[in-house]
Design a protein around this motif. Structure first.
Motif, PDB file in Angstrom:
ATOM      1  N   HIS A 140       0.827  -1.210   0.000  1.00  0.00           N
ATOM      2  CA  HIS A 140       0.000   0.000   0.000  1.00  0.00           C
ATOM      3  C   HIS A 140       0.858   1.256   0.000  1.00  0.00           C
ATOM      4  CE1 HIS A 140      -2.731  -3.141   1.065  1.00  0.00           C
ATOM      5  NE2 HIS A 140      -2.512  -3.102   2.363  1.00  0.00           N
ATOM      6  N   HIS A 185      -0.412  -4.991  -3.890  1.00  0.00           N
ATOM      7  CA  HIS A 185      -1.229  -4.347  -2.860  1.00  0.00           C
ATOM      8  C   HIS A 185      -1.455  -2.856  -3.129  1.00  0.00           C
ATOM      9  CE1 HIS A 185       0.004  -7.750   0.018  1.00  0.00           C
ATOM     10  NE2 HIS A 185       0.942  -7.798  -0.925  1.00  0.00           N
ATOM     11  N   HIS A 188      -4.473   0.515  -3.162  1.00  0.00           N
ATOM     12  CA  HIS A 188      -5.092   1.234  -2.047  1.00  0.00           C
ATOM     13  C   HIS A 188      -4.335   2.474  -1.578  1.00  0.00           C
ATOM     14  CE1 HIS A 188      -8.282  -1.683  -1.439  1.00  0.00           C
ATOM     15  NE2 HIS A 188      -7.381  -2.630  -1.637  1.00  0.00           N
ATOM     16  N   TRP A 192      -5.055   4.826   1.647  1.00  0.00           N
ATOM     17  CA  TRP A 192      -4.223   4.296   2.728  1.00  0.00           C
ATOM     18  C   TRP A 192      -3.217   5.332   3.217  1.00  0.00           C
ATOM     19  CZ3 TRP A 192       0.999   2.872   3.393  1.00  0.00           C
ATOM     20  CH2 TRP A 192       1.257   1.930   4.403  1.00  0.00           C
ATOM     21  N   SER A 244     -10.708   8.157   6.710  1.00  0.00           N
ATOM     22  CA  SER A 244     -10.400   6.837   7.250  1.00  0.00           C
ATOM     23  C   SER A 244      -9.544   6.977   8.504  1.00  0.00           C
ATOM     24  CB  SER A 244      -9.671   5.985   6.210  1.00  0.00           C
ATOM     25  OG  SER A 244      -8.440   6.553   5.851  1.00  0.00           O
ATOM     26  N   HIS A 250     -10.739   0.074   6.919  1.00  0.00           N
ATOM     27  CA  HIS A 250     -11.121  -1.275   6.522  1.00  0.00           C
ATOM     28  C   HIS A 250     -12.502  -1.284   5.874  1.00  0.00           C
ATOM     29  CE1 HIS A 250      -7.627  -3.020   8.481  1.00  0.00           C
ATOM     30  NE2 HIS A 250      -7.884  -2.278   9.533  1.00  0.00           N
ATOM     31  N   TRP A 253     -12.369  -0.463   2.196  1.00  0.00           N
ATOM     32  CA  TRP A 253     -11.479  -1.269   1.359  1.00  0.00           C
ATOM     33  C   TRP A 253     -12.075  -1.533  -0.023  1.00  0.00           C
ATOM     34  CZ3 TRP A 253      -6.862  -0.988   2.954  1.00  0.00           C
ATOM     35  CH2 TRP A 253      -5.871  -1.854   2.500  1.00  0.00           C
ATOM     36  N   ASP A 254     -13.409  -1.579  -0.092  1.00  0.00           N
ATOM     37  CA  ASP A 254     -14.066  -1.779  -1.387  1.00  0.00           C
ATOM     38  C   ASP A 254     -14.613  -0.459  -1.929  1.00  0.00           C
ATOM     39  OD1 ASP A 254     -16.044  -1.439   0.479  1.00  0.00           O
ATOM     40  OD2 ASP A 254     -17.280  -3.129  -0.169  1.00  0.00           O
ATOM     41  N   ASP A 290      -7.154  -7.317  -2.262  1.00  0.00           N
ATOM     42  CA  ASP A 290      -8.315  -6.496  -2.609  1.00  0.00           C
ATOM     43  C   ASP A 290      -9.596  -7.281  -2.417  1.00  0.00           C
ATOM     44  OD1 ASP A 290      -7.144  -3.984  -4.189  1.00  0.00           O
ATOM     45  OD2 ASP A 290      -5.983  -5.747  -4.768  1.00  0.00           O
ATOM     46  N   THR A 291     -10.679  -6.556  -2.198  1.00  0.00           N
ATOM     47  CA  THR A 291     -11.994  -7.155  -2.285  1.00  0.00           C
ATOM     48  C   THR A 291     -12.241  -7.487  -3.749  1.00  0.00           C
ATOM     49  OG1 THR A 291     -12.793  -5.860  -0.409  1.00  0.00           O
ATOM     50  CG2 THR A 291     -14.449  -6.816  -1.866  1.00  0.00           C
TER      51      THR A 291
END
Length: 547
Positions: A140, A185, A188, A192, A244, A250, A253-254, A290-291
């Motif tokens: 991230h 990763h 995000h 993030w 966030s 969290h 995340w999607d 990832d979702t």
């Protein structure tokens, strides 16, 4: 009409109509898709079949290693160092200075990886029984750990260690004869890294911004002169409607729950970076943190990456021999890519192959775990592997790597102990398939339910000799007794004469680790197997071969 749709419409006359035999639907294909069976949509990707090499391998090992391991202060350091008052913030101020003056870009600069020997580590993991190896390609923190065409400034060949980390790992894996995997990763970073936009709320440096909004123009006279920090931090945007924090990141995340949505340019750059990674290093497996797939559902970049990888493999091998993993998948998505469960496992036999990923410590190296001897034991790892395999899964195990590229002596001993068990018992693991049930015994009754992407490991009771896990191969049934029966007899209720699960006459029972034939009695209630007086090495899990 956007450019992509215009091109697609213009190619229709050339491509014609394709009738999918799997879905009974007709698709209008453009000229490119007509040559590539996999299209960037879930229906098309669901034609995927998991290759046998992955199903047979069962056990992989992972180097989740990058610049966040340099401080040796644990997971998500690049985010936590900007959270005022947190453990990592305090550590950072003490070690490096205030994040307005020494930010994560500066952590990258001091990361040199000067004791990294990829060939030695990969061979160590292979000797411990790993049948595939995975290396982190970016986290991230958005630094590409390879010679990145589309991240040309912020990659490990240009700053920090000035080494092609993925190239080194790939060469070592290929030389060892192991399938090579990469974990990605970086999708995000947009949210993030939003903590890097902050500032202290109190103290002598209150209201002085951290370095997350710096631009190329701010670098005059610094070590990073000529570099643009925004190519790393990607923070030239408004924060989320619901900023966030330690918990809501969290839930976002999607890209839901008030998350700031990434720009098209950000999404396309991520797509191009990942395609570049795939085309340069030809990974056999790509793990996405990832979702479902990266940037889903706000952008189709992940779908396009998946279609590219499958079509590339299909063209080379005549069948798709690559694997993609993703998290929190619905039923359709589990057909398209392999479901990955983080730090947890399913509580039943899954109809499709899946993978759990876990770690013996923290994902990023944490000196406190070493100092306090809080690593998972080899016994815990092996019990996890046996349970996962019985349910149609694979285990991907991370051994945390120090900033300098080495692993510590406690980790080496755990890896060695894993290897001892695998050398004695691996025929009950490799190439097996689930049996009619995964097992029996009291442990499963206490197992925790999955939450979010997993996180149910360690919630059940410890395994005992009453806990059995099953797998089968070559007309042989493997029943692993998950502890040494101190009274000398293992009782397997599922194999009693009255059971409808195993109707053949049992002719022979062997202890896999020694090859010794064991005396047994099959009565109506159970199969009773009489263990020898002498315990073999690593007797905390004892595979029996039954024919």
């Amino acid at each position: 009409m956007n450019r992509r749709n215009a091109l697609k419409l213009g190619a229709t006359a050339l491509a014609g109509i394709y009738l999918s035999p799997l879905f009974g639907k007709s698709y209008i294909l453009d000229a490119t898709i007509a040559k590539n069976p996999f299209e960037p949509n879930w229906d098309s990707l669901a034609k995927y079949v998991v290759p046998d090499w992955f199903r047979d391998a069962k056990f992989g090992m992972w180097a989740h290693w990058g610049p966040q391991c340099e401080p040796e202060a644990g997971d998500w350091y690049g985010r936590g160092m900007y959270e005022e008052g947190s453990r990592q913030y305090k550590f950072h101020v003490d070690k490096y200075g205030h994040p307005s003056k020494f930010g994560f870009k500066d952590v990258i600069n001091v990361w040199k990886a000067d004791n990294w020997n990829p060939e030695e580590l990969v061979n160590l993991y292979k000797d411990a029984g790993a049948r595939y190896f995975m290396a982190m390609a970016n986290h991230h923190d958005n630094l590409d750990l390879y010679d990145s065409k589309y991240q040309p400034e912020w990659n490990s060949t240009k700053i920090g260690p000035k080494k092609d980390i993925i190239g080194g790992w790939e060469k070592a894996a290929r030389k060892a004869g192991l399938p090579f995997a990469v974990s990605v990763h970086a999708a995000h970073a947009w949210n993030w890294f939003d903590t890097s936009q902050g500032a202290d709320k109190s103290g002598p440096l209150a209201n002085i911004p951290y370095d997350g909004k710096l631009t190329k123009a701010d670098g005059t006279g610094t070590w990073w002169e000529g570099l643009d920090p925004q190519e790393l931090y990607a923070q030239n945007h408004e924060l989320s409607a619901k900023p966030s924090d330690k918990s809501s990141v969290h839930s976002q995340w999607d890209w839901a729950d008030g998350a700031s949505l990434p720009s098209l340019a950000y999404c396309e750059k991520f797509h191009d970076r990942t395609i570049d990674l795939i085309d340069k290093y030809n990974p056999d497996l790509v793990y996405f943190d990832d979702t479902a797939l990266p940037l889903w559902p706000v952008n189709d970049a992940g779908l396009r990456i998946a279609a590219h990888l499958y079509n590339k493999s299909l063209k080379k091998n005549k069948t798709v021999q690559t694997v993609i993993t993703g998290k929190i998948l619905n039923e359709q998505q589990r057909k398209a890519i392999v479901w990955d469960i983080e730090k947890g496992q399913s509580n039943s036999i899954e109809p499709l192959p899946w993978q759990t990923d876990t770690c013996i410590g923290n994902w990023h190296y944490d000196r406190s775990v070493y100092n306090n001897k809080r690593y998972k034991s080899a016994k815990t790892v092996i019990h996890t592997l046996i349970d996962v395999v019985s349910k149609n899964g694979n285990l991907m195990l991370n051994i945390p790597v120090r900033g300098d590229g080495s692993i510590d002596e406690l980790e080496r001993e755990i890896v060695r102990e894993i290897g001892i068990w695998m050398k004695l018992n691996s025929k009950s693991i490799y190439g097996t398939r689930p049996w009619k049930i995964f097992g029996e015994g009291p442990q499963q009754e206490s197992a925790g339910a999955l939450t979010a992407q997993g996180f149910n490991e360690g919630k059940g009771k410890p395994y005992t000799a009453e806990d059995i896990r099953f797998a089968q191969k070559d007309k042989k049934l493997y029943a692993t007794v998950m502890a040494w029966p101190e009274k000398g007899t293992a009782v397997i209720k599922s194999l009693g004469k009255s059971s409808l699960l195993y109707t053949k006459k049992i002719k022979q029972v062997r202890l896999v680790s020694t090859g010794e034939k064991l005396h047994f009695v099959q009565n109506e209630a159970a199969l009773e197997v009489y263990f020898p007086n002498q315990k073999p090495e690593a007797s905390y899990a004892n595979a029996l071969e039954i024919i």
